[in-house]
Motif scaffolding. Structure first.
Motif, short mmCIF file in Angstrom:
data_model
loop_
_atom_site.label_atom_id
_atom_site.label_comp_id
_atom_site.label_asym_id
_atom_site.label_seq_id
_atom_site.Cartn_x
_atom_site.Cartn_y
_atom_site.Cartn_z
N ASP A 61 -17.51 11.06 -10.14
CA ASP A 61 -18.58 11.21 -9.43
C ASP A 61 -18.81 12.78 -8.85
O ASP A 61 -20.41 13.34 -8.79
CB ASP A 61 -19.37 10.26 -8.26
CG ASP A 61 -18.97 8.90 -9.11
OD1 ASP A 61 -20.27 8.50 -9.25
OD2 ASP A 61 -18.29 8.29 -8.27
N SER A 62 -17.85 13.17 -8.83
CA SER A 62 -17.74 14.94 -7.82
C SER A 62 -16.22 15.01 -7.84
O SER A 62 -15.40 14.75 -8.42
CB SER A 62 -17.79 14.54 -6.30
OG SER A 62 -19.18 13.47 -5.87
N GLU A 105 -18.24 5.70 -0.07
CA GLU A 105 -17.40 4.62 0.13
C GLU A 105 -16.96 5.15 -1.00
O GLU A 105 -18.42 4.34 -1.87
CB GLU A 105 -17.28 3.87 0.81
CG GLU A 105 -16.49 2.83 0.42
CD GLU A 105 -15.57 2.95 1.97
OE1 GLU A 105 -13.82 2.25 0.73
OE2 GLU A 105 -15.28 3.57 2.94
N GLY A 106 -15.98 4.69 -1.84
CA GLY A 106 -16.34 4.40 -3.41
C GLY A 106 -16.23 5.60 -4.12
O GLY A 106 -15.95 5.79 -5.82
N ILE A 129 -9.81 12.84 1.00
CA ILE A 129 -10.93 12.28 -0.29
C ILE A 129 -10.67 10.74 0.55
O ILE A 129 -11.58 10.18 0.54
CB ILE A 129 -11.07 12.75 -0.95
CG1 ILE A 129 -11.17 14.58 -1.12
CG2 ILE A 129 -11.96 11.87 -2.18
CD1 ILE A 129 -12.97 14.27 -0.81
N GLU A 130 -9.16 10.43 0.45
CA GLU A 130 -9.39 8.82 0.39
C GLU A 130 -9.00 8.22 1.62
O GLU A 130 -9.65 7.34 1.59
CB GLU A 130 -7.99 8.86 -0.26
CG GLU A 130 -7.16 9.23 -1.85
CD GLU A 130 -6.36 8.40 -2.23
OE1 GLU A 130 -6.63 8.97 -3.69
OE2 GLU A 130 -5.08 9.30 -2.02
N SER A 131 -9.04 9.55 2.68
CA SER A 131 -9.07 8.68 4.09
C SER A 131 -10.37 8.75 4.34
O SER A 131 -10.52 7.44 4.98
CB SER A 131 -8.16 10.00 5.49
OG SER A 131 -9.41 10.97 4.92
N LEU A 132 -11.01 9.31 4.41
CA LEU A 132 -12.62 9.06 4.32
C LEU A 132 -13.62 7.85 2.98
O LEU A 132 -14.64 7.78 3.50
CB LEU A 132 -13.28 11.12 3.67
CG LEU A 132 -13.09 11.40 5.00
CD1 LEU A 132 -13.25 12.72 4.32
CD2 LEU A 132 -13.27 11.18 6.32
N GLY A 133 -12.08 7.42 2.41
CA GLY A 133 -13.46 6.27 1.83
C GLY A 133 -13.41 6.26 0.30
O GLY A 133 -13.75 5.89 -1.04
N GLY A 134 -13.09 8.09 -0.21
CA GLY A 134 -13.06 8.08 -1.43
C GLY A 134 -12.35 7.82 -3.02
O GLY A 134 -10.88 6.97 -1.99
N VAL A 135 -12.44 7.79 -3.83
CA VAL A 135 -11.21 7.08 -4.66
C VAL A 135 -11.14 8.96 -5.50
O VAL A 135 -11.62 9.28 -5.92
CB VAL A 135 -11.32 6.15 -5.73
CG1 VAL A 135 -11.40 5.92 -6.88
CG2 VAL A 135 -12.16 5.39 -4.62
#
Length: 203
Positions: A61-62, A105-106, A129-135
């Motif tokens: 997505d980003s 998230e996700g 990124i992962e600590s903020l809910g990203g993958v």
């Protein structure tokens, strides 16, 4: 694509005696800023980088890049894929997400650098990124310095690679240069003094 020739033509493939961020020395250095100063060339390279990611079936997505070196490559990769772009930066030597950037998230991210050496900065960005809910679904760079294994190249992963082995790394080429601890550097023994050409810690 002959990435080595592209770097040489841009004056970005340097030969001399260089002090690396790791503290080790090398006779060669890749100065990607000289490649990235050409917007047309940068666009072409990042179009090809996005195509590699798409061919592998990795959807995202980003794009997020660690400042400073990764910003231009990451921005152009996001443009090529019509994705959102954000960047992390160091505050008091700690990688941080600022400037109102947020992570859903996700939300699926590619972490993009200009060059991946051991991948330390890219990994720092990935952890934020992962600590903020990203993958984080993968990593990307114009060039790989031979320490991490590149998807499709099957080059050997070295013990010093910091990127997670279960996430793909996409790059347009792989460069492997000899590096030396300062105490056993043949260039030093010949009386040469190492120069630090990169962005971090330089005037």
């Amino acid at each position: 694509m002959n990435l080595e020739q592209i770097y040489k033509d841009a004056g970005a493939y340097l030969e001399g005696h260089f002090l690396l961020s790791s503290g080790n020395h090398s006779q060669f250095y890749l100065q990607s800023a000289k490649v990235l100063e050409d917007p047309i060339l940068t666009g072409v390279l990042c179009d090809k980088l996005f195509a590699k990611i798409a061919e592998a079936g990795v959807e995202f997505d980003s794009v997020c890049s660690p400042a400073l070196g990764g910003i231009l490559a990451g921005y152009e990769l996001a443009r090529a894929g019509k994705k959102r772009f954000i960047f992390t930066e160091r505050v008091d030597s700690v990688m941080s997400l600022r400037r109102g950037f947020s992570v859903k998230e996700g939300e699926r991210f590619i972490i993009c650098e200009d060059i991946i050496t051991t991948g330390g900065s890219a990994l720092e960005s990935a952890k934020i990124i992962e600590s903020l809910g990203g993958v984080v679904v993968g990593f990307a760079a114009l060039a790989n310095r031979g320490f991490c294994s590149v998807s499709g190249l099957n080059n050997e992963r070295k013990d010093s690679c910091k990127l997670p082995a279960d996430k793909p790394l996409f790059a347009l080429g792989n460069f492997e240069f000899e590096i030396y601890p300062p105490e056993s550097c043949p260039l030093c023994k010949n009386g040469s003094k190492a120069f630090k050409p990169g962005s971090r810690g330089n005037a």
